[in-house]
Motif scaffolding. Sequence first.
Motif, mmCIF file in Angstrom:
data_model
loop_
_atom_site.group_PDB
_atom_site.id
_atom_site.type_symbol
_atom_site.label_atom_id
_atom_site.label_comp_id
_atom_site.label_asym_id
_atom_site.label_seq_id
_atom_site.Cartn_x
_atom_site.Cartn_y
_atom_site.Cartn_z
ATOM 1 N N LEU A 1 19.825 21.203 63.776
ATOM 2 C CA LEU A 1 20.180 22.128 62.704
ATOM 3 C C LEU A 1 21.429 22.930 63.039
ATOM 4 C CD1 LEU A 1 16.681 23.441 61.563
ATOM 5 C CD2 LEU A 1 18.173 21.815 60.401
ATOM 6 N N THR A 2 21.630 23.253 64.312
ATOM 7 C CA THR A 2 22.845 23.992 64.668
ATOM 8 C C THR A 2 24.078 23.099 64.690
ATOM 9 O OG1 THR A 2 22.249 23.685 67.020
ATOM 10 C CG2 THR A 2 21.655 25.784 65.974
ATOM 11 N N GLY A 3 23.874 21.783 64.580
ATOM 12 C CA GLY A 3 25.012 20.867 64.458
ATOM 13 C C GLY A 3 25.298 20.454 63.038
ATOM 14 N N VAL A 4 24.382 20.792 62.123
ATOM 15 C CA VAL A 4 24.517 20.389 60.719
ATOM 16 C C VAL A 4 25.762 20.940 60.029
ATOM 17 C CG1 VAL A 4 23.427 20.728 58.446
ATOM 18 C CG2 VAL A 4 22.112 19.813 60.346
ATOM 19 N N PRO A 5 26.289 22.112 60.429
ATOM 20 C CA PRO A 5 27.550 22.538 59.809
ATOM 21 C C PRO A 5 28.662 21.496 59.892
ATOM 22 C CG PRO A 5 26.591 24.382 60.981
ATOM 23 C CD PRO A 5 25.728 23.193 61.295
ATOM 24 N N GLY A 6 28.598 20.592 60.882
ATOM 25 C CA GLY A 6 29.563 19.497 60.919
ATOM 26 C C GLY A 6 29.421 18.582 59.716
ATOM 27 N N LEU A 7 28.179 18.317 59.296
ATOM 28 C CA LEU A 7 27.947 17.545 58.074
ATOM 29 C C LEU A 7 28.416 18.310 56.850
ATOM 30 C CD1 LEU A 7 24.331 16.111 58.545
ATOM 31 C CD2 LEU A 7 26.485 14.866 58.731
ATOM 32 N N MET A 8 28.144 19.605 56.842
ATOM 33 C CA MET A 8 28.527 20.422 55.692
ATOM 34 C C MET A 8 30.044 20.428 55.482
ATOM 35 S SD MET A 8 25.939 23.622 56.310
ATOM 36 C CE MET A 8 24.167 23.455 56.035
ATOM 37 N N LEU A 9 30.791 20.428 56.587
ATOM 38 C CA LEU A 9 32.251 20.344 56.463
ATOM 39 C C LEU A 9 32.658 19.061 55.752
ATOM 40 C CD1 LEU A 9 33.597 21.594 59.912
ATOM 41 C CD2 LEU A 9 34.028 22.628 57.686
ATOM 42 N N GLY A 10 31.954 17.980 56.064
ATOM 43 C CA GLY A 10 32.294 16.702 55.443
ATOM 44 C C GLY A 10 32.075 16.699 53.948
ATOM 45 N N PHE A 11 30.985 17.335 53.498
ATOM 46 C CA PHE A 11 30.638 17.286 52.080
ATOM 47 C C PHE A 11 31.209 18.471 51.298
ATOM 48 C CE2 PHE A 11 27.526 14.538 54.038
ATOM 49 C CZ PHE A 11 27.398 13.500 53.120
ATOM 50 N N ALA A 12 30.961 19.686 51.762
ATOM 51 C CA ALA A 12 31.365 20.877 51.002
ATOM 52 C C ALA A 12 32.866 21.091 51.026
ATOM 53 C CB ALA A 12 30.659 22.112 51.554
ATOM 54 N N VAL A 13 33.537 20.599 52.062
ATOM 55 C CA VAL A 13 34.977 20.832 52.186
ATOM 56 C C VAL A 13 35.755 19.542 51.952
ATOM 57 C CG1 VAL A 13 36.828 21.705 53.661
ATOM 58 C CG2 VAL A 13 34.547 22.712 53.804
ATOM 59 N N PHE A 14 35.592 18.567 52.832
ATOM 60 C CA PHE A 14 36.452 17.384 52.770
ATOM 61 C C PHE A 14 36.260 16.578 51.489
ATOM 62 C CE2 PHE A 14 37.335 12.892 53.882
ATOM 63 C CZ PHE A 14 38.703 13.006 54.040
ATOM 64 N N ILE A 15 35.048 16.083 51.252
ATOM 65 C CA ILE A 15 34.818 15.252 50.060
ATOM 66 C C ILE A 15 35.054 16.053 48.784
ATOM 67 C CG2 ILE A 15 33.060 13.993 48.756
ATOM 68 C CD1 ILE A 15 31.837 13.132 51.389
ATOM 69 N N ASN A 16 34.555 17.270 48.756
ATOM 70 C CA ASN A 16 34.713 18.112 47.575
ATOM 71 C C ASN A 16 36.192 18.316 47.227
ATOM 72 O OD1 ASN A 16 34.162 20.062 45.522
ATOM 73 N ND2 ASN A 16 34.354 21.694 47.022
ATOM 74 N N LEU A 17 37.022 18.615 48.235
ATOM 75 C CA LEU A 17 38.430 18.908 47.956
ATOM 76 C C LEU A 17 39.243 17.649 47.689
ATOM 77 C CD1 LEU A 17 39.253 21.859 50.376
ATOM 78 C CD2 LEU A 17 38.645 21.905 47.959
ATOM 79 N N VAL A 18 38.909 16.526 48.323
ATOM 80 C CA VAL A 18 39.613 15.279 47.982
ATOM 81 C C VAL A 18 39.383 14.967 46.504
ATOM 82 C CG1 VAL A 18 39.710 12.782 48.331
ATOM 83 C CG2 VAL A 18 39.597 14.296 50.301
ATOM 84 N N ASN A 19 38.122 15.055 46.063
ATOM 85 C CA ASN A 19 37.815 14.812 44.645
ATOM 86 C C ASN A 19 38.537 15.800 43.739
ATOM 87 O OD1 ASN A 19 36.048 12.634 44.998
ATOM 88 N ND2 ASN A 19 34.318 13.968 45.401
ATOM 89 N N SER A 20 38.509 17.080 44.122
ATOM 90 C CA SER A 20 39.116 18.120 43.296
ATOM 91 C C SER A 20 40.629 17.952 43.195
ATOM 92 C CB SER A 20 38.776 19.491 43.874
ATOM 93 O OG SER A 20 39.420 20.514 43.160
#
Length: 265
Positions: free
Chosen positions: A59-78
Motif C-alpha cells: 500500500l505504501t508503494g501504490v502511489p507509484g500506480l496512482m502516478l501512472g493513472f491519475a497523472v500520466f494517462i489522465n494528462l496524455v488523454n487530456s
Amino acid sequence: MKTDVLHAVRLARLDLTLVARNTTVLFNVLLLPLLLAWMYTGAQGGAEVAGVPGGAFVLTGVPGLMLGFAVFINLVNSFTARREELVLKRLRGGQPSALAVMAGSGLGALALLLGQMVLLGIWLHRTEGVLPANVPLILLAAVLGVIVFGLLAAAFSGLTPNAEMAQITVLPVLMVMLLGAPIAFPLDVLPGPLGTVSGLLPVTPVVEMMRTGFLGADHFSSGGEALSTAGQWVAALPSIGIMVVWIGVTGLLARWLFRWEPRHG
C-alpha cells in the motif's frame, strides 16, 4: 505572475470538474489504482516484506500506480483531446500563458493524486494501523512525481495522433511502471542490471520516498531500519537528486515533442 497563478488555478478547477462528470475517467483515474492495490495486497498473503507486513509494504508503494493513472494517462488523454479539439490553440492565443496552461493541468493532477493518497492513508490506518511518519517527505514525493510524469505526459501527447490512440501510446510507460517499480517487492530482489535500471526509473524514487515517509524506516535500501525524521531526509537526498535530473530530461522532451495544434496541421 499573479495572473498566471489565477489562470492555473482556474484551469485546474475546470479539469477536476470535467473528471468528476466523466464516469469512465473517474473510474480509471481514481478507482482502478485502488483496485490494483487490493489485488496486490491479496497476492502477498500476509507475508512480511522488508521487515514490514506485506499489506503495508504494497500500500505504501501504490502511489507509484496512482502516478501512472491519475497523472500520466489522465494528462496524455487530456492534452491530446484538447489539442485535436483546438482547445489548446485557443488557450495559447488567449490570456493564459503557456506555463499557466501546463501548470493548471499539473495542479489538477496533483489534486487528484492527493485525494487518492488521503483514501490510501485511511486504508493503511484501518487495516495496518499505520499513520504517516513524515508528511512533508510524502508531499515532496507527490509534487516531484506530478512534475516528472506531467512533463512526460506532455511529451507523449505530442507522439499521439489522436485521443483514441492515447490508450495505446501510454502502454509502454504503464507496463514499465507496473513491472519495474518496487511496488510489491523490494528493489534488491531484481538481478544486478535490472535492479540498477529499476532504481533509475522516475517512479522508483517516488515509491521509496513515499514508503519511507509513511513507515518512518529506511526503504531506500533493503534494510528497513527505523530512521529519525532528519535521517529520512538525508536518506532521501539521492532519490530527490534522481527526480531533479528527470525533471530536466522530461522538460526537454516536453519542449521538443509537445504540440499545441493538431498533428495534421
